[in-house]
Structures are given as structure tokens and as C-alpha cells.
Design a protein around this motif. Structure first.
Motif, PDB file in Angstrom:
ATOM      1  N   ILE A   1       0.850  -1.187   0.000  1.00 55.15           N
ATOM      2  CA  ILE A   1       0.000   0.000   0.000  1.00 55.15           C
ATOM      3  C   ILE A   1       0.885   1.237   0.000  1.00 55.15           C
ATOM      4  N   GLU A   2       0.534   2.230  -0.807  1.00 58.74           N
ATOM      5  CA  GLU A   2       1.203   3.534  -0.781  1.00 58.74           C
ATOM      6  C   GLU A   2       0.190   4.561  -0.302  1.00 58.74           C
ATOM      7  N   LEU A   3       0.627   5.455   0.552  1.00 59.85           N
ATOM      8  CA  LEU A   3      -0.229   6.575   0.920  1.00 59.85           C
ATOM      9  C   LEU A   3       0.625   7.803   1.181  1.00 59.85           C
ATOM     10  N   SER A   4       0.027   8.966   0.963  1.00 63.73           N
ATOM     11  CA  SER A   4       0.677  10.248   1.220  1.00 63.73           C
ATOM     12  C   SER A   4      -0.063  10.922   2.365  1.00 63.73           C
ATOM     13  N   LEU A   5       0.672  11.615   3.203  1.00 61.99           N
ATOM     14  CA  LEU A   5       0.063  12.309   4.327  1.00 61.99           C
ATOM     15  C   LEU A   5       0.883  13.528   4.696  1.00 61.99           C
ATOM     16  N   SER A   6       0.246  14.443   5.414  1.00 61.49           N
ATOM     17  CA  SER A   6       0.899  15.640   5.924  1.00 61.49           C
ATOM     18  C   SER A   6       1.113  15.476   7.419  1.00 61.49           C
ATOM     19  N   ALA A   7       2.264  15.942   7.892  1.00 57.30           N
ATOM     20  CA  ALA A   7       2.561  15.912   9.330  1.00 57.30           C
ATOM     21  C   ALA A   7       3.591  16.992   9.624  1.00 57.30           C
ATOM     22  N   ASN A   8       3.626  17.426  10.880  1.00 59.74           N
ATOM     23  CA  ASN A   8       4.577  18.464  11.268  1.00 59.74           C
ATOM     24  C   ASN A   8       6.007  17.950  11.315  1.00 59.74           C
ATOM     25  N   THR A   9       6.171  16.692  11.728  1.00 65.66           N
ATOM     26  CA  THR A   9       7.515  16.113  11.815  1.00 65.66           C
ATOM     27  C   THR A   9       7.479  14.686  11.285  1.00 65.66           C
ATOM     28  N   GLU A  10       8.653  14.136  11.015  1.00 62.82           N
ATOM     29  CA  GLU A  10       8.728  12.739  10.581  1.00 62.82           C
ATOM     30  C   GLU A  10       8.221  11.816  11.691  1.00 62.82           C
ATOM     31  N   ALA A  11       8.536  12.134  12.923  1.00 63.91           N
ATOM     32  CA  ALA A  11       8.068  11.316  14.051  1.00 63.91           C
ATOM     33  C   ALA A  11       6.544  11.292  14.104  1.00 63.91           C
ATOM     34  N   ASP A  12       5.904  12.439  13.890  1.00 63.39           N
ATOM     35  CA  ASP A  12       4.435  12.489  13.852  1.00 63.39           C
ATOM     36  C   ASP A  12       3.886  11.648  12.698  1.00 63.39           C
ATOM     37  N   ALA A  13       4.527  11.730  11.546  1.00 61.42           N
ATOM     38  CA  ALA A  13       4.092  10.954  10.384  1.00 61.42           C
ATOM     39  C   ALA A  13       4.216   9.462  10.680  1.00 61.42           C
ATOM     40  N   ARG A  14       5.310   9.059  11.302  1.00 63.11           N
ATOM     41  CA  ARG A  14       5.498   7.640  11.649  1.00 63.11           C
ATOM     42  C   ARG A  14       4.408   7.159  12.612  1.00 63.11           C
ATOM     43  N   LYS A  15       4.072   7.977  13.597  1.00 69.64           N
ATOM     44  CA  LYS A  15       3.022   7.606  14.550  1.00 69.64           C
ATOM     45  C   LYS A  15       1.687   7.447  13.836  1.00 69.64           C
ATOM     46  N   GLN A  16       1.387   8.367  12.906  1.00 69.36           N
ATOM     47  CA  GLN A  16       0.118   8.303  12.179  1.00 69.36           C
ATOM     48  C   GLN A  16       0.039   7.049  11.306  1.00 69.36           C
ATOM     49  N   VAL A  17       1.118   6.778  10.573  1.00 68.46           N
ATOM     50  CA  VAL A  17       1.124   5.603   9.694  1.00 68.46           C
ATOM     51  C   VAL A  17       1.012   4.329  10.534  1.00 68.46           C
ATOM     52  N   ASP A  18       1.691   4.282  11.656  1.00 71.21           N
ATOM     53  CA  ASP A  18       1.610   3.117  12.531  1.00 71.21           C
ATOM     54  C   ASP A  18       0.172   2.893  13.001  1.00 71.21           C
ATOM     55  N   ARG A  19      -0.519   3.958  13.389  1.00 68.81           N
ATOM     56  CA  ARG A  19      -1.917   3.850  13.823  1.00 68.81           C
ATOM     57  C   ARG A  19      -2.823   3.424  12.668  1.00 68.81           C
ATOM     58  N   ILE A  20      -2.584   3.979  11.474  1.00 71.78           N
ATOM     59  CA  ILE A  20      -3.375   3.620  10.291  1.00 71.78           C
ATOM     60  C   ILE A  20      -3.238   2.123  10.009  1.00 71.78           C
ATOM     61  N   CYS A  21      -2.004   1.638  10.053  1.00 78.33           N
ATOM     62  CA  CYS A  21      -1.759   0.216   9.798  1.00 78.33           C
ATOM     63  C   CYS A  21      -2.435  -0.649  10.850  1.00 78.33           C
ATOM     64  N   ASP A  22      -2.254  -0.282  12.110  1.00 82.89           N
ATOM     65  CA  ASP A  22      -2.775  -1.081  13.217  1.00 82.89           C
ATOM     66  C   ASP A  22      -4.297  -1.085  13.279  1.00 82.89           C
ATOM     67  N   GLN A  23      -4.920   0.044  12.934  1.00 80.95           N
ATOM     68  CA  GLN A  23      -6.366   0.172  13.073  1.00 80.95           C
ATOM     69  C   GLN A  23      -7.154  -0.183  11.816  1.00 80.95           C
ATOM     70  N   LEU A  24      -6.509  -0.137  10.632  1.00 83.03           N
ATOM     71  CA  LEU A  24      -7.278  -0.344   9.406  1.00 83.03           C
ATOM     72  C   LEU A  24      -6.615  -1.273   8.388  1.00 83.03           C
ATOM     73  N   LEU A  25      -5.363  -1.050   8.077  1.00 86.87           N
ATOM     74  CA  LEU A  25      -4.744  -1.750   6.948  1.00 86.87           C
ATOM     75  C   LEU A  25      -4.322  -3.177   7.246  1.00 86.87           C
ATOM     76  N   ALA A  26      -4.033  -3.485   8.499  1.00 86.56           N
ATOM     77  CA  ALA A  26      -3.598  -4.831   8.870  1.00 86.56           C
ATOM     78  C   ALA A  26      -4.477  -5.366   9.989  1.00 86.56           C
ATOM     79  N   ASN A  27      -4.646  -6.661   9.989  1.00 88.13           N
ATOM     80  CA  ASN A  27      -5.331  -7.330  11.098  1.00 88.13           C
ATOM     81  C   ASN A  27      -4.224  -7.834  12.027  1.00 88.13           C
ATOM     82  N   PRO A  28      -3.987  -7.153  13.146  1.00 90.85           N
ATOM     83  CA  PRO A  28      -2.842  -7.498  13.989  1.00 90.85           C
ATOM     84  C   PRO A  28      -2.900  -8.908  14.582  1.00 90.85           C
TER      85      PRO A  28
END
Length: 89
Positions: free
Chosen positions: A46-73
């Protein structure tokens, strides 16, 4: 100021989970004469683009997206690569 990032996400079944699609592909490869293929596992990319203030914020968002929607943990693992997008001038 927000920065644009692109995430490349890989979702795969956990090693302990059976992969019938992978088994079917492996059987097809054997039928085609590729007897040297020992194991096939099927996943998602999966590829996605997003806006964030910092790389750390972007990593946290992508991690949450994966955990909550894109993958079945319960049955899947995920990993991702994150790149800052540069503006064309």
C-alpha cells in the motif's frame, strides 16, 4: 508548517498463519516447471501520502493507520518505509 510524506506499507501474514493463496501460487509455479520454489507467501503493498509536522508524527500516524485499518494485527504483520516528499520547483 506541515510537510508531505509518502509511506510504502507492506502487510504480510504472520508465519504461523496458513496462506492458501500462496499455496495455490506455489502449486501453479510447480505446474509450470518451477520446481525450485520452496515457499510462496502472499501479502499486500500500500502507498499513501500524508501531511505531518515532523517525521516522528508521520510515523506515529502511519503506525496507527496500519494497526487500526490496513492490517489485522491478530494474523498479519506490517512494516513501512517513510519518505519526505520534496516539492518540485
Amino acid at each position: 508548517m506541515a510537510q508531505e510524506f509518502q509511506a510504502h506499507i507492506y502487510v504480510t501474514l504472520r508465519p504461523s498463519v496458513l496462506d492458501p493463496a500462496g499455496t495455490a501460487v506455489q502449486a501453479g509455479l510447480t505446474h509450470l516447471g518451477f520446481d525450485n520454489v520452496a515457499r510462496v507467501r502472499i501479502g499486500k503493498y500500500i502507498e499513501l501520502s500524508l501531511s505531518a509536522n515532523t517525521e516522528a508524527d508521520a510515523r506515529k500516524q502511519v503506525d496507527r493507520i496500519c494497526d487500526q485499518l490496513l492490517a489485522n494485527p491478530v494474523i498479519e504483520n506490517y512494516q513501512f518505509e517513510l519518505q519526505a516528499m520534496t516539492e518540485a520547483r
